[in-house]
Design an enzyme around this catalytic site. Structure first.
Site, short mmCIF file in Angstrom:
data_model
loop_
_atom_site.label_atom_id
_atom_site.label_comp_id
_atom_site.label_asym_id
_atom_site.label_seq_id
_atom_site.Cartn_x
_atom_site.Cartn_y
_atom_site.Cartn_z
N ASP A 12 -5.80 8.46 8.90
CA ASP A 12 -5.85 7.78 10.19
C ASP A 12 -5.99 8.71 11.38
O ASP A 12 -5.54 9.84 11.35
CB ASP A 12 -4.53 7.02 10.41
N ARG B 177 -5.26 10.60 2.50
CA ARG B 177 -3.94 11.07 2.88
C ARG B 177 -2.93 11.03 1.75
O ARG B 177 -2.08 11.89 1.60
CB ARG B 177 -3.41 10.19 4.02
N ASP C 76 4.25 0.67 11.72
CA ASP C 76 2.99 0.06 11.28
C ASP C 76 2.76 -1.34 11.83
O ASP C 76 1.65 -1.85 11.77
CB ASP C 76 2.93 0.01 9.74
N LYS D 139 0.82 -1.22 0.00
CA LYS D 139 0.00 0.00 0.00
C LYS D 139 0.85 1.26 0.00
O LYS D 139 0.64 2.19 -0.77
CB LYS D 139 -0.91 -0.02 1.23
#
Length: 436
Positions: A123, A99, A321, A24
């Site tokens: 987020d 974003r 992450d 991603k």
């Protein structure tokens, strides 16, 4: 896609093989790079996830010809970009929700000398500054204006000139944006304190194939010599390392035997080793990671016997992450670990849901949580909960899959933003996840 919740029946073992989706975080940069040339760019292994599809839609609205060649493969021709579209209410509405829309700035600035985006969403993981992007652009000679009334960032540059740039932080998207702005600037741009994630290395390789002149990819010092123009190329994206880490944690928590295929082990940095510190066993078979079914796993200690501390940091340190996944994976282990989330200030707040499920976790402050593993003696129990961000969403999904009884996870758009068809892919391995 607009589903509201996952209902998860816990306690089921998974088995089989799973192939990670395309990365991603790489996709958001690579896709914007197509704006740098009027020639054809073909990209393979694009993940079919909300954030990426929205970005492809924005590129199409900007006048890029987008052709789908097959599952995950697209062709882009940006020979007729409509820069006026940036002024439209429609662009404002679409870009504000995404974003990744910030990544169009560098390429548009390089090729057209002008760009603007609304303040982007995304987020809920605390403040994520965009200063690095704009400080880089202004160093290259752009003028920058932020209008608080309409929340738009505008950038103007009739000509960009190479400069020495010391980034205020090694931001991945900031580094990528500055690289893309610099590839056609006059002279040499030196970027110090650059991010060196595999995503950035991939972007540099792609741009060099297009005719750019970038040296130092993979280090924190990049040298970009400006060129007149860029041409087309074909690019294949890396597998998503965050998905790979998520599947390692999922296998351990559910006591499952799992093979994660085609992992590009050479690009995973410290990810496998960090999960091994929790006692999770794995074997590397070619480019696959095989995880045997483990009823119990034991957290390492430091050499002097003190409690293990796992922290995140800029690459090649452990990626932020995956810290949520490490935290969840420690719940069933034997032993104690301190998880220290240094880079984002609100990312650990989801632990209250894990505590409700019966996990033994002490949240010391917004950055640190101590997990006291149950050694598989106290099972988690299913509850109703809401996902605050992409990574916490999957951490909660893993906890629900390992719990006794049924759990409901709301706000799963957050999970869909980062993981493609996650319910179908896990159900194929033996999970029981229903969209409602």
């Amino acid at each position: 896609m607009e589903s509201r919740a996952f209902v998860v029946e816990g306690g089921r073992k998974l088995s089989g093989e799973i192939v990670p989706q395309g990365a991603k975080n790489e996709a958001l940069q690579i896709l914007c790079a197509v704006l740098l040339t009027e020639e054809k760019v073909t990209i393979h292994n694009i993940p079919n996830i909300l954030d990426v599809m929205k970005l492809i839609e924005i590129l199409g609205d900007l006048g890029v010809q987008v052709t789908k060649l097959g599952e995950g493969s697209y062709e882009f021709i940006a020979d007729n970009v409509n820069i006026e579209y940036l002024e439209s209410p429609e662009f404002n509405q679409k870009a504000a929700k995404l974003r990744g829309s910030i990544m169009v700035l560098g390429p548009l600035l390089a090729r057209y000398g002008y760009a603007k985006v609304p303040k982007p969403g995304g987020d809920k993981i605390g403040r994520r500054r965009l200063d690095t992007h704009f400080l880089g652009f202004t160093k290259l000679g752009a003028s920058f204006e932020y209008d608080e009334n309409d929340a738009f960032y505008k950038i103007d540059a009739s000509s960009l000139e190479g400069k020495y740039i010391l980034l205020d932080e090694p931001s991945v998207t900031g580094t990528a944006n500055v690289i893309m702005a610099a590839v056609m600037a006059k002279g040499v741009t030196t970027i110090y304190n650059a991010a060196c994630e595999p995503y950035i290395q991939q972007l540099c390789r792609m741009l060099n194939r297009m005719g750019a002149n970038i040296e130092g990819a993979g280090s924190n010092l990049l040298k970009v010599e400006g060129v007149e123009r860029l041409g087309g190329t074909t690019h294949t994206m890396l597998p998503d390392m965050i998905e790979i880490g998520s599947f390692i944690g999922m296998a351990a928590m559910t006591g499952s035997e799992l093979t994660i295929k085609d992992c590009r082990l050479d690009q995973l940095g410290q990810i496998p080793a960090t999960f091994q510190k929790l006692g999770i066993q794995m074997e590397f078979r070619g480019d696959d990671i095989y995880i045997p079914a483990q009823e119990n796993y034991k957290i390492d200690r430091f050499i002097d016997g003190s409690i293990l501390n796992i922290a995140d940091g800029p690459w090649p340190m452990f990626t932020p992450d995956l810290l949520s996944i490490i935290l969840v994976s420690a719940i069933k282990a034997k032993g104690t670990v301190l998880v220290h989330q240094k880079m984002f200030e609100s990312r650990l707040f989801f632990v209250d849901k894990l505590i409700d499920m019966g996990a033994q976790i002490i949240l010391s402050d917004p950055h640190r949580a101590t997990v006291i593993g149950s050694n598989n003696e106290r099972p988690l129990r299913g509850i109703s909960m809401t996902s605050p961000d992409i990574r916490a969403g999957v951490a909660l999904l893993i906890a629900a899959m390992a719990a006794e009884g049924e759990s409901t996870i709301y706000n799963i758009e957050q999970i869909d933003r980062g993981y493609q068809f996650i319910d179908q892919r896990l159900n194929a391995l033996g999970a029981n996840i229903r969209r409602v």
